[in-house]
Write a protein that holds these residues in place. Structure first.
Motif, PDB file in Angstrom:
ATOM      1  N   ILE A 641      64.013  15.708  31.358  1.00  0.00           N
ATOM      2  CA  ILE A 641      63.874  14.993  32.629  1.00  0.00           C
ATOM      3  C   ILE A 641      63.706  15.931  33.819  1.00  0.00           C
ATOM      4  CG2 ILE A 641      65.152  12.970  31.830  1.00  0.00           C
ATOM      5  CD1 ILE A 641      67.525  14.023  33.509  1.00  0.00           C
ATOM      6  N   THR A 642      63.939  17.216  33.602  1.00  0.00           N
ATOM      7  CA  THR A 642      63.781  18.165  34.710  1.00  0.00           C
ATOM      8  C   THR A 642      62.381  18.764  34.762  1.00  0.00           C
ATOM      9  OG1 THR A 642      64.615  19.989  33.352  1.00  0.00           O
ATOM     10  CG2 THR A 642      66.220  18.765  34.670  1.00  0.00           C
ATOM     11  N   SER A 643      61.495  18.417  33.795  1.00  0.00           N
ATOM     12  CA  SER A 643      60.164  19.007  33.781  1.00  0.00           C
ATOM     13  C   SER A 643      59.293  18.290  32.771  1.00  0.00           C
ATOM     14  CB  SER A 643      60.259  20.484  33.391  1.00  0.00           C
ATOM     15  OG  SER A 643      58.991  21.078  33.244  1.00  0.00           O
ATOM     16  N   PRO A 644      58.010  17.996  33.129  1.00  0.00           N
ATOM     17  CA  PRO A 644      57.447  18.067  34.488  1.00  0.00           C
ATOM     18  C   PRO A 644      57.634  16.779  35.265  1.00  0.00           C
ATOM     19  CG  PRO A 644      55.708  17.556  32.959  1.00  0.00           C
ATOM     20  CD  PRO A 644      56.981  17.668  32.144  1.00  0.00           C
ATOM     21  N   GLY A 645      57.790  15.631  34.548  1.00  0.00           N
ATOM     22  CA  GLY A 645      58.030  14.372  35.236  1.00  0.00           C
ATOM     23  C   GLY A 645      59.503  14.259  35.572  1.00  0.00           C
ATOM     24  N   LEU A 646      59.851  14.440  36.819  1.00  0.00           N
ATOM     25  CA  LEU A 646      61.252  14.518  37.212  1.00  0.00           C
ATOM     26  C   LEU A 646      61.946  13.168  37.058  1.00  0.00           C
ATOM     27  CD1 LEU A 646      60.831  16.787  40.340  1.00  0.00           C
ATOM     28  CD2 LEU A 646      61.534  17.442  38.026  1.00  0.00           C
ATOM     29  N   GLY A 647      63.028  13.154  36.279  1.00  0.00           N
ATOM     30  CA  GLY A 647      63.799  11.938  36.074  1.00  0.00           C
ATOM     31  C   GLY A 647      63.271  11.052  34.975  1.00  0.00           C
ATOM     32  N   THR A 648      62.231  11.497  34.267  1.00  0.00           N
ATOM     33  CA  THR A 648      61.619  10.675  33.236  1.00  0.00           C
ATOM     34  C   THR A 648      61.177  11.578  32.094  1.00  0.00           C
ATOM     35  OG1 THR A 648      59.970   8.932  32.869  1.00  0.00           O
ATOM     36  CG2 THR A 648      59.339  10.746  34.335  1.00  0.00           C
ATOM     37  N   LEU A 649      60.425  11.025  31.134  1.00  0.00           N
ATOM     38  CA  LEU A 649      60.018  11.802  29.962  1.00  0.00           C
ATOM     39  C   LEU A 649      58.513  11.724  29.752  1.00  0.00           C
ATOM     40  CD1 LEU A 649      62.848  10.844  27.434  1.00  0.00           C
ATOM     41  CD2 LEU A 649      62.660  12.927  28.817  1.00  0.00           C
ATOM     42  N   SER A 650      57.953  12.827  29.297  1.00  0.00           N
ATOM     43  CA  SER A 650      56.510  12.948  29.126  1.00  0.00           C
ATOM     44  C   SER A 650      56.011  12.209  27.893  1.00  0.00           C
ATOM     45  CB  SER A 650      56.114  14.425  29.025  1.00  0.00           C
ATOM     46  OG  SER A 650      56.414  15.115  30.209  1.00  0.00           O
ATOM     47  N   GLU A 651      54.712  12.046  27.857  1.00  0.00           N
ATOM     48  CA  GLU A 651      54.036  11.385  26.739  1.00  0.00           C
ATOM     49  C   GLU A 651      54.001  12.268  25.500  1.00  0.00           C
ATOM     50  OE1 GLU A 651      49.490   9.753  25.789  1.00  0.00           O
ATOM     51  OE2 GLU A 651      49.896  11.031  27.520  1.00  0.00           O
ATOM     52  N   ILE A 652      53.501  13.505  25.656  1.00  0.00           N
ATOM     53  CA  ILE A 652      53.247  14.376  24.518  1.00  0.00           C
ATOM     54  C   ILE A 652      53.638  15.813  24.855  1.00  0.00           C
ATOM     55  CG2 ILE A 652      51.407  12.994  23.466  1.00  0.00           C
ATOM     56  CD1 ILE A 652      49.369  14.680  25.001  1.00  0.00           C
ATOM     57  N   PHE A 653      53.598  16.662  23.794  1.00  0.00           N
ATOM     58  CA  PHE A 653      53.947  18.067  23.923  1.00  0.00           C
ATOM     59  C   PHE A 653      53.058  18.863  22.968  1.00  0.00           C
ATOM     60  CE2 PHE A 653      57.502  15.326  24.692  1.00  0.00           C
ATOM     61  CZ  PHE A 653      58.143  15.839  25.810  1.00  0.00           C
ATOM     62  N   ASP A 654      52.847  20.126  23.270  1.00  0.00           N
ATOM     63  CA  ASP A 654      52.104  20.971  22.348  1.00  0.00           C
ATOM     64  C   ASP A 654      52.780  20.981  20.981  1.00  0.00           C
ATOM     65  OD1 ASP A 654      50.114  21.727  24.102  1.00  0.00           O
ATOM     66  OD2 ASP A 654      51.044  23.637  24.653  1.00  0.00           O
ATOM     67  N   GLY A 655      51.965  21.113  19.927  1.00  0.00           N
ATOM     68  CA  GLY A 655      52.514  21.179  18.579  1.00  0.00           C
ATOM     69  C   GLY A 655      53.161  22.508  18.263  1.00  0.00           C
ATOM     70  N   ASP A 656      52.753  23.553  18.952  1.00  0.00           N
ATOM     71  CA  ASP A 656      53.330  24.878  18.763  1.00  0.00           C
ATOM     72  C   ASP A 656      54.390  25.139  19.830  1.00  0.00           C
ATOM     73  OD1 ASP A 656      51.593  25.266  16.651  1.00  0.00           O
ATOM     74  OD2 ASP A 656      50.174  26.497  17.791  1.00  0.00           O
ATOM     75  N   ALA A 657      55.401  25.926  19.461  1.00  0.00           N
ATOM     76  CA  ALA A 657      56.441  26.317  20.413  1.00  0.00           C
ATOM     77  C   ALA A 657      55.797  27.047  21.586  1.00  0.00           C
ATOM     78  CB  ALA A 657      57.468  27.199  19.722  1.00  0.00           C
ATOM     79  N   PRO A 658      56.316  26.857  22.813  1.00  0.00           N
ATOM     80  CA  PRO A 658      57.578  26.183  23.153  1.00  0.00           C
ATOM     81  C   PRO A 658      57.461  24.678  23.403  1.00  0.00           C
ATOM     82  CG  PRO A 658      56.701  27.224  25.109  1.00  0.00           C
ATOM     83  CD  PRO A 658      55.745  27.546  23.998  1.00  0.00           C
ATOM     84  N   PHE A 659      56.441  24.037  22.838  1.00  0.00           N
ATOM     85  CA  PHE A 659      56.290  22.582  22.931  1.00  0.00           C
ATOM     86  C   PHE A 659      56.188  22.124  24.386  1.00  0.00           C
ATOM     87  CE2 PHE A 659      59.271  23.606  19.370  1.00  0.00           C
ATOM     88  CZ  PHE A 659      58.313  23.579  18.360  1.00  0.00           C
ATOM     89  N   THR A 660      55.238  22.725  25.093  1.00  0.00           N
ATOM     90  CA  THR A 660      55.035  22.451  26.516  1.00  0.00           C
ATOM     91  C   THR A 660      54.662  20.991  26.741  1.00  0.00           C
ATOM     92  OG1 THR A 660      54.272  24.718  26.815  1.00  0.00           O
ATOM     93  CG2 THR A 660      53.704  23.134  28.548  1.00  0.00           C
ATOM     94  N   PRO A 661      55.266  20.327  27.739  1.00  0.00           N
ATOM     95  CA  PRO A 661      54.914  18.925  28.031  1.00  0.00           C
ATOM     96  C   PRO A 661      53.458  18.794  28.450  1.00  0.00           C
ATOM     97  CG  PRO A 661      56.970  19.542  29.108  1.00  0.00           C
ATOM     98  CD  PRO A 661      56.362  20.803  28.597  1.00  0.00           C
ATOM     99  N   ARG A 662      52.810  17.721  27.956  1.00  0.00           N
ATOM    100  CA  ARG A 662      51.415  17.450  28.289  1.00  0.00           C
ATOM    101  C   ARG A 662      51.248  15.948  28.535  1.00  0.00           C
ATOM    102  NH1 ARG A 662      49.838  22.633  29.335  1.00  0.00           N
ATOM    103  NH2 ARG A 662      50.107  23.983  27.519  1.00  0.00           N
ATOM    104  N   GLY A 663      50.020  15.549  28.847  1.00  0.00           N
ATOM    105  CA  GLY A 663      49.711  14.133  28.999  1.00  0.00           C
ATOM    106  C   GLY A 663      50.402  13.518  30.202  1.00  0.00           C
ATOM    107  N   CYS A 664      50.701  12.239  30.090  1.00  0.00           N
ATOM    108  CA  CYS A 664      51.367  11.531  31.181  1.00  0.00           C
ATOM    109  C   CYS A 664      52.745  12.125  31.448  1.00  0.00           C
ATOM    110  CB  CYS A 664      51.521  10.054  30.834  1.00  0.00           C
ATOM    111  SG  CYS A 664      50.034   9.083  31.022  1.00  0.00           S
ATOM    112  N   ILE A 665      53.100  12.235  32.722  1.00  0.00           N
ATOM    113  CA  ILE A 665      54.419  12.788  33.053  1.00  0.00           C
ATOM    114  C   ILE A 665      55.535  11.783  32.811  1.00  0.00           C
ATOM    115  CG2 ILE A 665      53.419  14.316  34.787  1.00  0.00           C
ATOM    116  CD1 ILE A 665      54.741  12.412  36.917  1.00  0.00           C
ATOM    117  N   ALA A 666      55.188  10.499  32.680  1.00  0.00           N
ATOM    118  CA  ALA A 666      56.183   9.442  32.461  1.00  0.00           C
ATOM    119  C   ALA A 666      55.596   8.450  31.470  1.00  0.00           C
ATOM    120  CB  ALA A 666      56.536   8.740  33.770  1.00  0.00           C
ATOM    121  N   GLN A 667      56.202   8.321  30.286  1.00  0.00           N
ATOM    122  CA  GLN A 667      55.656   7.462  29.240  1.00  0.00           C
ATOM    123  C   GLN A 667      56.711   6.446  28.818  1.00  0.00           C
ATOM    124  OE1 GLN A 667      52.541   7.796  28.605  1.00  0.00           O
ATOM    125  NE2 GLN A 667      52.108   6.687  26.720  1.00  0.00           N
TER     126      GLN A 667
END
Length: 683
Positions: A641-667
């Protein structure tokens, strides 16, 4: 979060302490003072009809979807950027301080107001900045009026030894939120009105207003050209944008004073920013209160990040008025760019509403969507420009059964079941006999077949031109797990409305008996698709088989259930969800980025999906019965919830570490499934 007093004596001291949350999301100069870091943190404010305001901590707009007023002109869709941002300068004790920031196509960064941000926090869901200018401290907060395309930006001089001058420039636009503006010679009509300015972008455009009860606004007409949006370059899209300077304002703030600017499509909008904030704070307190009273034991045991997600859950619920359901509700699938989607709504519904103590909202959503059943199919999505919904999903209707089952489990609302039952029965009948896209029951084994060339029907629905990345034509494993679950559910619902359960029991029996066809004994897990054209059985290791364990009615043996959970844990599980394809499989892509076609090609080819963590946790709990271990899988995603969509959760993440948040910032389904799974681990 502010918690205005209420007269209800039933509120306890313990509850009051739980609801009066200190900001969990708070950053200091180490984050705010670095443009590269501050740009990665995005805030979101919504209004319950699909509109929103959003941007970055830095003040720079990094996406075409950012702005102070992204209005829903055809609620909950038809979204358009009307007000982009405010350029802000403060003059204090003979010195000038920028409060805003811009990147330009030339590479320049000017102004650099982020260096003056002392802190940023979320007060509930309200973004709050504090700018330190010598001994002066300015607080800025942004809120929206619920049910109205109205945004409030309030500045307060919290501390100062003398007065301060604030100079503001309002930058506006009028475009679909998926596009970008290159102004050319575009002339908008801007005229002074009482307490502000009215803007008509072109003939027939919805007029909108820049207003203030505390300051005078002077109309202008000057284009700011070549603003640079770094996230759009990353996404392989047009990364330059023009905005129109439509009005300026200069106001003197005295210590303890404040000024509010209002951006709205309502000429008679409420102009009191403090009142708007208190209304928002009260609504958020009520959201937390409903959650608390629905299960005080669970609420008291919840970590702080879960309480923040309860507030995030409310951001996805929107009005969708229908002639038969004027008070209908729907669910926005994700911010910034998704509308309301049938599949996403049914998956997210239990977590967003039932797990947060809002079954009355669940009821409205179920009744509203039931009216859209057509040919036994559920709408996949409602076009953002309006118009008829699209029917190109095989699983949305099947998720409807599970949403209804969970609703009834919480409410025992037989009256609503009677209203929903005809739609449920219509779906079963249509799927059995056959409907669009060759969706039908194979009479040879009772399993559900779906798909035809050029169409993507399952949740793995990426398409690049005519190329369906994961066609999955045949008998997909999760579709048949859902089909079996729906048939057993109907056999239990039918007697409640005085109908026979026998037809559904007869259809369910061969599905359970023949589900063994999905078992890949060599790999010790399920095939992803069987009876697929040209390939027969697809042995790709994907997460779809987890639903054959996580759904209440499983067609797998206990030994098979354990094997599925174990292989998903070893090959697909990450800190933030399950990979859509295991590493080492042909076509695996560990990074999500690049042009639209590159991103779509990676979308279900290794990209991690946060919502899948919910089914995995439920499946793991079913197999191992270890509630503490199950909770442990959720915590790393919850803390996102602290990154990147503050207070919420992202749609997707990279498949490789460090699993960076991608897509919608709030899903919606990411937030919903985390809330639902957490509640299940406490039951």
């Amino acid at each position: 979060m502010a918690t205005p007093q209420r007269s209800d004596a039933s509120i306890t001291e313990r509850e009051t302490a739980a609801l009066a949350m200190k900001p969990m999301i708070e950053f200091g100069r180490d984050v705010c003072g670095s443009l590269d870091i501050a740009e990665q943190h995005e805030w979101l404010v919504t209004n319950g009809i699909g509109a929103y305001a959003s941007g970055t901590i830095s003040g720079n707009l990094t996406r075409r979807y950012h702005g102070l007023l992204i209005a829903a002109l055809n609620p909950p869709v038809g979204r358009a950027q009307l007000v982009a941002k405010l350029e802000e300068t403060a003059s204090y004790d003979g010195a000038e301080y920028a409060l805003s920031a811009n990147r330009w196509a030339s590479g320049a960064v000017e102004p650099t107001g982020y260096i003056n941000i002392e802190s940023f926090c979320l007060d509930g869901t309200t973004p709050v900045w504090r700018f330190a200018l010598a001994d002066a401290l300015i607080e800025k907060r942004i809120s929206m009026r619920q049910g109205e395309n109205t945004t409030y930006v309030q500045y307060s001089l919290v501390r100062a030894s003398r007065s301060l001058r604030l100079d503001l420039k309002a930058l506006v636009n009028y475009r679909d939120f998926h596009s970008s503006t290159h102004a050319g010679n575009w002339q908008m009509q801007i005229k002074a009105v009482e307490q502000g300015a009215q803007i008509a972008a072109f003939y027939g455009a919805t007029p909108f207003y820049l207003l203030s009860a505390d300051a005078k606004l002077e109309p202008k007409h000057e284009w700011y050209r070549d603003c640079f949006m770094p996230m759009e370059r990353y996404r392989g899209l047009d990364d330059r944008e023009d905005h129109l300077l439509a009005a300026t304002s200069t106001v003197e703030l005295h210590p303890g004073g404040s000024v509010t600017f209002v951006f709205t499509t309502n000429a008679n909008a409420e102009l009191d920013g403090a009142k708007s904030y208190l209304e928002q704070a009260e609504q958020e307190r009520m959201l937390l209160s409903k959650w608390w009273f629905s299960d005080a034991k669970a609420a008291s045991a919840a970590p702080a990040w879960l309480r923040q997600l309860v507030l995030a859950a409310g951001q996805f619920i929107v009005n969708r008025s229908l002639p038969e359901e004027p008070d209908g509700r729907s669910i926005i699938a994700g911010y910034h760019w998704f509308g309301d989607w049938g599949r996403d709504a049914m998956i997210a519904l239990p977590g967003l509403t039932l797990a947060t103590g809002r079954p009355e909202i669940a009821k409205k959503i179920l009744l509203a969507f039931a009216r859209y059943v057509d040919g036994g199919m559920f709408p996949n999505n409602f076009p953002d420009a309006g118009g008829k919904p699209e029917y190109n999903t095989v699983d949305a209707a099947l998720w409807f059964f599970e949403a209804v089952r969970q609703y009834l489990n919480v409410t025992q609302d037989s009256a609503t079941l009677s209203k929903l039952y005809p739609a449920l029965a219509q779906i079963i009948d249509a799927y059995h006999k056959g409907t669009r896209y060759r969706i039908h029951v194979d009479e040879a084994d009772g399993l559900l077949y779906a798909g035809e060339s050029g169409v993507q029907l399952t949740w793995m629905d990426a398409k690049v031109g005519d190329w369906v990345v994961t066609p999955r034509i045949g008998k997909p494993v999760e579709i048949n797990a859902l089909w079996y679950n729906a048939l057993v559910t109907m056999s239990r619902l039918a007697p409640l409305v005085k109908e026979s359960a026998e037809p559904f029991q007869k259809m369910a029996a061969p599905v359970k008996r023949n589900f063994v066809k999905f078992w890949n004994s060599a790999a010790g897990c399920c095939y992803d698709v069987i009876d697929a054209p040209n390939i027969g059985s697809d042995a790709s290791l994907r997460p779809n088989q987890i639903f054959a364990v996580s759904l209440p009615e499983s067609p797998l043996t206990p030994e098979q259930q354990k094997a599925v959970v174990d292989v998903c844990a070893r090959r697909l599980l990450t800190s933030h969800g399950l990979r859509s394809l295991a590493q080492g499989e042909p076509g695996y892509r560990g990074h999500y980025g690049g042009s639209p076609s590159e991103r779509d090609a990676a979308y279900h080819q290794g990209t991690v999906w946060g919502w899948l963590l919910g089914p995995f946790v439920l499946a793991h709990l079913r197999v191992y019965g270890d509630r503490q271990a199950a909770q442990g899988f959720l915590a790393p995603l919850g803390k996102q919830i602290t990154s990147p969509g503050l207070g919420t959760l992202s749609e997707i993440f990279d498949g490789d570490a460090p699993f960076t948040p991608r897509g919608c910032i709030a899903q919606a389904w990411t937030v919903g499934e985390v809330l639902r799974a957490w509640r299940a681990t406490l039951a």
